[in-house]
Each structure stands twice: as C-alpha cells, then as structure tokens.
Design an enzyme around this catalytic site. Sequence first.
Site, PDB file in Angstrom:
ATOM      1  N   SER A 141       0.861  -1.186   0.000  1.00 58.67           N
ATOM      2  CA  SER A 141       0.000   0.000   0.000  1.00 58.67           C
ATOM      3  C   SER A 141       0.896   1.235   0.000  1.00 58.67           C
ATOM      4  O   SER A 141       2.037   1.182   0.477  1.00 58.67           O
ATOM      5  CB  SER A 141      -0.870  -0.004   1.262  1.00 58.67           C
ATOM      6  N   TYR A 154      -2.380  -0.693  10.295  1.00 62.62           N
ATOM      7  CA  TYR A 154      -2.371  -1.035   8.862  1.00 62.62           C
ATOM      8  C   TYR A 154      -1.063  -0.562   8.216  1.00 62.62           C
ATOM      9  O   TYR A 154      -0.402  -1.315   7.497  1.00 62.62           O
ATOM     10  CB  TYR A 154      -3.588  -0.406   8.168  1.00 62.62           C
TER      11      TYR A 154
END
Length: 268
Positions: A141, A154
């Site tokens: 990501s 995350y």
Amino acid sequence: MKIRGSTILLTGAGGGIGSAIARQLARQGASVVLANRDVESLQALVAELQVHGGRVLALPVDLADPQGPARLVSEAIDRTGGIDILINCAGLQNFGFLADESPEATAALLQVNTVAPMLLTRALLPHLLAAGQGQIVNVGSIFGSIGFPCFASYSASKFAIRGFSEALRRELADTGIRVTYVAPRFTRTPFNSGVVTRMAEALKMNQDDPEAVATSVVAAIERDGTDQYLGWPEKLFVRINAVLPRLVDPSLIKQVALMRPFATERNR
Ligand SMILES: NC(=O)c1ccc[n+]([C@@H]2O[C@H](COP(=O)([O-])OP(=O)(O)OC[C@H]3O[C@@H](n4cnc5c(N)ncnc54)[C@H](OP(=O)(O)O)[C@@H]3O)[C@@H](O)[C@H]2O)c1
C-alpha cells in the site's frame, strides 16, 4: 515471469483487487489457484475463469490461523503439481485511533497482512528454489511507505511487508526467483467501508478502480518488476516521505482534525 502457462497461487481471490487480478491472469492463459476464506462464494468466478482454458481451482484458507499458510501451499502443490508464482493479496484494514482498536483486531491484522504472506513465501520457497525460478508478489500500500494517521496498525503491517520484500529480493538475487512489491493507493473495493470512503472523499484522496490495480500487478509480474507505487502524485509523496519525513509531518498532522469525526463515527 511469463504468465501464459504459469500456475499462480493468489490469496484474497474473492476480494475486489484479487478477483480483478484473477480475471486478467486467466484471460492471459495462466492456471490459477484462488485462495479465499469462503470458497463457496467463488464458484461463479471459477466457472467464469474456466472458459479461458487454464486450470482454475478454489482452495479454502484462513490466513489468521498460523497453520493456514503452510496447509494452503501444500494443498495447492498437491492439486496442481507445482506453483510458479505466489501473489499475496489478502488483507485487512483497521481504521481509527489506535487507542480505540482492540488488541485482537491489531493481532489479526498483523497476522493476515504480514505474518501470513511471510509464511506462505517460506512454505513455497523450497519448491521455487528446486525449480530454479519463480516469483513472489506482495500487494502492499502507499500507506506502507507513508505512515498515515488513523491507519497506524495497517501502515505498520504494510511497512513490514515492504521491508520483507526488499530483504528477500536481495537474499534471492542470485537465484531465478524474483520478488515484486506493488503498492496501490485508495481503490474502490469493499475493503473501504462507507465511513472510510466518505473520509477519503473529504480528504480528496485519489481513487482507482480494482481493474487498473490488477493491470499494474500483472504488468509488474511480466516484466519481473521490483517496487511499484501506483498513482501520481502518490509515488512522488512516497519519495519525499522517504527522504524528508519531517517535511511531510505538518500536512499529515493537519489531516487528523479532518479525520477525527470519521474515526469516532466508526467507533460508535
Ligand atoms: N482497496 C484499497 O483501497 C487498497 C489500497 C491499497 C492496498 N490495498 C491492498 O490490496 C489488497 C486487496 O485489497 P482489496 O481492496 O481487494 O480488499 P477486499 O476486497 O476487502 O478483499 C480482501 C481479501 O482478503 C481476504 N481475507 C481477509 N482476511 C482473510 C483471512 N483471515 N483469511 C483468508 N483471506 C482473508 C478476503 O477474503 P474473505 O472475503 O473471505 O474475507 C478478501 O478476499 C490488500 O492487501 C490491501 O491491503 C487495498
């Protein structure tokens, strides 16, 4: 690696990005092992992909179970005769202030996003080394390069998988095994709940469709790519944050006030 004729194990195959990757791989003549928690829900996708002629198989796995990755790799090899490429695409997202996140949610996220891809890779490596070729593809990501407020666990999980990819790529440099890391930005899939999507709109985050992300993943496989950051100006921000993180601090700290109502709404 060449996709036509390869056998590819894909986790997160039932998700927005995973199912888009599966479609493109099958169209290009790969055999695909679709790994998902619930395989019943994949039957329509299996039938759709089989028309392209490659073998398509759906295998169940719970990647939150520490035994899940090794079991999946062993079953995938038994059922196909060999895996050439592993795509680690399954993932979880925790959004909100860390003080509001349960320890169980933090542990599950790190297990699925970070530990499971490492264990899947570990289980497959002896087979790839024996074959003298193969590819590991980790879906990260942009938040794996830019520590983003309200996505602390995350971000940590994706920073870790980026570091894993870089280290392993160097470790395997004199083998025929390639390691590819692809970092999408915000993508329109069920991964982002309604509140996260509204927050992203309020923050004017750029958004991609899963098909575009899948195209980038497939292209990165074909050219044995190393790191790929998707989207402009996000790929520039990744570089600035790497070199001058203190320069980036004020703008992201300012975002916290905008994110607060969404983060607390999620918690109610
Ligand atoms: N969407 C975005 O904005 C975005 C942005 C950057 C990076 N990414 C990354 O892209 C990847 C795919 O995201 P997506 O948008 O396609 O998400 P998604 O639509 O929510 O799909 C996530 C997939 O992960 C699987 N998964 C979750 N927990 C699992 C578990 N315990 N065991 C086995 N499988 C599990 C899900 O399977 P079940 O359906 O069975 O739970 C699903 O197939 C993730 O790694 C994510 O971090 C996404």
